[in-house]
Each structure stands twice: as structure tokens, then as C-alpha cells.
Design a protein around this motif. Structure first.
Motif, PDB file in Angstrom:
ATOM      1  N   ARG A  35       0.828  -1.210   0.000  1.00  0.00           N
ATOM      2  CA  ARG A  35       0.000   0.000   0.000  1.00  0.00           C
ATOM      3  C   ARG A  35       0.864   1.262   0.000  1.00  0.00           C
ATOM      4  O   ARG A  35       0.552   2.235  -0.698  1.00  0.00           O
ATOM      5  N   ILE A  36       1.935   1.251   0.789  1.00  0.00           N
ATOM      6  CA  ILE A  36       2.838   2.410   0.809  1.00  0.00           C
ATOM      7  C   ILE A  36       3.436   2.632  -0.575  1.00  0.00           C
ATOM      8  O   ILE A  36       3.526   3.763  -1.057  1.00  0.00           O
ATOM      9  N   TYR A  37       3.818   1.536  -1.226  1.00  0.00           N
ATOM     10  CA  TYR A  37       4.423   1.632  -2.553  1.00  0.00           C
ATOM     11  C   TYR A  37       3.435   2.196  -3.572  1.00  0.00           C
ATOM     12  O   TYR A  37       3.797   3.036  -4.413  1.00  0.00           O
ATOM     13  N   LYS A  38       2.187   1.765  -3.484  1.00  0.00           N
ATOM     14  CA  LYS A  38       1.183   2.212  -4.451  1.00  0.00           C
ATOM     15  C   LYS A  38       0.744   3.651  -4.214  1.00  0.00           C
ATOM     16  O   LYS A  38       0.563   4.412  -5.172  1.00  0.00           O
ATOM     17  N   THR A  39       0.562   4.020  -2.958  1.00  0.00           N
ATOM     18  CA  THR A  39       0.051   5.355  -2.640  1.00  0.00           C
ATOM     19  C   THR A  39       1.141   6.412  -2.545  1.00  0.00           C
ATOM     20  O   THR A  39       0.846   7.614  -2.603  1.00  0.00           O
ATOM     21  N   ARG A  40       2.390   5.956  -2.365  1.00  0.00           N
ATOM     22  CA  ARG A  40       3.514   6.876  -2.172  1.00  0.00           C
ATOM     23  C   ARG A  40       3.282   7.791  -0.953  1.00  0.00           C
ATOM     24  O   ARG A  40       3.744   8.931  -0.932  1.00  0.00           O
ATOM     25  N   ASP A  41       2.556   7.268   0.022  1.00  0.00           N
ATOM     26  CA  ASP A  41       2.277   8.027   1.240  1.00  0.00           C
ATOM     27  C   ASP A  41       3.293   7.610   2.303  1.00  0.00           C
ATOM     28  O   ASP A  41       3.194   6.518   2.881  1.00  0.00           O
ATOM     29  N   THR A  43       3.994   9.378   5.144  1.00  0.00           N
ATOM     30  CA  THR A  43       3.784  10.102   6.403  1.00  0.00           C
ATOM     31  C   THR A  43       4.008   9.211   7.625  1.00  0.00           C
ATOM     32  O   THR A  43       4.314   9.717   8.708  1.00  0.00           O
ATOM     33  N   ILE A  91      -1.463   1.516   8.968  1.00  0.00           N
ATOM     34  CA  ILE A  91      -1.692   1.757   7.540  1.00  0.00           C
ATOM     35  C   ILE A  91      -2.975   1.074   7.065  1.00  0.00           C
ATOM     36  O   ILE A  91      -3.821   1.678   6.407  1.00  0.00           O
ATOM     37  N   GLU A  94      -6.650   2.334   8.157  1.00  0.00           N
ATOM     38  CA  GLU A  94      -7.105   3.657   7.741  1.00  0.00           C
ATOM     39  C   GLU A  94      -8.450   3.552   7.018  1.00  0.00           C
ATOM     40  O   GLU A  94      -8.606   2.794   6.057  1.00  0.00           O
TER      41      GLU A  94
END
Length: 219
Positions: A35-41, A43, A91, A94
Motif C-alpha cells: 500500500r505504501i508503494y502504491k500510494t507513495r504516502d 507520512t 496503515i 485507515e
């Protein structure tokens, strides 16, 4: 959908099996990374709890390699990886109603508690102490203490919209507390009492303090 299923399974088996819990956790960590890789989020990496987690790993690394027996310590060096559940759950949860997943947590704890109390009453598995589905009474106590703290925290601070869930949480708390006592694990029991005391005082101020002191005196 897949993440929801894994989250529910992980919540349910937390009181029943360390291996299954770790398997579910490993999958959740992978899903969180995706998910981090896809959203580039990114934070998450600025959050205080994540920075504290990184500092803990640094401390563990220094302790391992600067200790008396680094070779022996190295065997348990990666024991910190399950703590990745915190950023992973942060993550993946959310946008979800976290309270709904507690049903699965409480259900697993009830099963473990009932089985543990049966062990303590009718089976000689650990000198009369309940071990549940684990190999030691202390592990059973640690797990059930966490569930008890979660349950009483939910009862004190969550604004229930459905009475059914309130009743289920209350019943879960009573049964799990009985299972915790059956484990005869003094450390977890003490940890639960301290946590419950602090939450009661925070929630009810002086009334909570007086009620907690009376309860401790009775116990």
C-alpha cells in the motif's frame, strides 16, 4: 477484501496460536508495504511511534553486538519483527471501523479463557494453572491481560451505538478476566490491575480512585 479477512483472522487467533498470529502478521506487513508503494504516502515514517520503533531497533542492535556474547544474542536479534504490527495496522486500518474487529479479538479470548479454566479445573497441565493453547501459563496470562485491558478500556471510553456490542464486550471482559486469574500469572494480573486503575482514575477522577482502591482492597 483480502486485507479485511487477514485482519479478522489475525484478531481471532491472537489468543489461540502464536504461529498463526505471526503468519497473519507477516501477510499484513507485506500488504502494508504494498500500500505504501502504491500510494507513495510516507507520512508513517514521520510518526512518533515509528521513530521510537527505529530507536528501539538501534538499541537492540547495539545491545546484541556490544554484549557479552554477541554470537548467542544474534540468534534472537530479529525477535523484534512482530512489533512491525503497529505501523502495519496503522496503515491498513485507515478508513476502517476498528471497533468491529474487537469482536474477533474477544471471541478468540473467550475460547482460550474457557479452555484454560477447564484445564485449571480438570486437567493437570501446569500445576493447576491455565495455559490455554500455549505452552506456558505466563504466555496465556500475558495475552489475556492485554485483552482484558482492551475490553475495560472499550467499556470505559467507547460510546456504544449498539447495546448488543456493549453486552458482548462486558461478557467478554468477565470471562477473559476469569481466564486471566485461572492462569495464576502474577505479572500480567498486576499489569491489568494497574492499567484498569489508571483508566478508571482518568475516566472518573476521584470517584474512579475511590472505587479502584476499594476493589484492590477486596481483591
Amino acid at each position: 477484501m483480502f486485507a479485511t479477512i487477514v485482519l479478522r483472522i489475525g484478531a481471532f487467533v491472537g489468543s489461540l496460536s502464536i504461529s498463526l498470529t505471526e503468519m497473519a502478521l507477516a501477510i499484513l506487513i507485506i500488504l502494508a508495504v504494498i500500500r505504501i508503494y502504491k500510494t507513495r504516502d510516507f507520512t508513517l515514517f514521520k510518526k512518533g511511534f515509528f521513530i521510537f520503533y527505529l530507536l528501539m531497533i538501534v538499541a537492540e542492535t547495539v545491545s546484541t553486538f556490544a554484549g557479552v556474547n554477541p554470537e548467542r544474542s544474534l540468534k534472537d536479534f530479529f525477535s523484534w519483527w512482530p512489533l512491525l504490527y503497529l505501523p502495519a495496522v496503522y496503515i491498513l486500518f485507515e478508513g476502517r471501523k476498528k471497533i468491529e474487529y474487537l469482536i474477533f479479538v474477544f471471541t478468540g479470548a473467550i475460547i482460550s479463557s474457557v479452555y484454560g479454566m477447564y484445564q485449571a479445573a480438570f486437567m493437570d497441565v501446569s500445576f493447576g494453572r491455565a495455559i490455554g493453547f500455549f505452552s506456558h501459563a505466563l504466555t496465556q496470562g500475558n495475552v489475556l491481560a492485554l485483552v482484558c485491558i482492551t475490553a475495560i478500556g472499550t467499556l470505559l471510553f467507547y460510546k456504544f451505538q449498539k447495546k448488543t456490542f456493549y453486552n458482548f464486550t462486558l461478557i467478554s471482559f468477565v470471562i477473559t478476566l476469569a481466564g486471566l486469574i485461572a492462569s495464576a500469572s502474577r505479572g500480567p494480573i498486576l499489569a491489568f490491575m494497574i492499567s484498569a486503575f489508571m483508566m478508571a482514575v482518568y475516566r472518573f477522577k476521584w470517584r474512579g480512585l475511590i472505587a479502584s482502591l476499594i476493589l484492590v482492597e477486596v481483591v
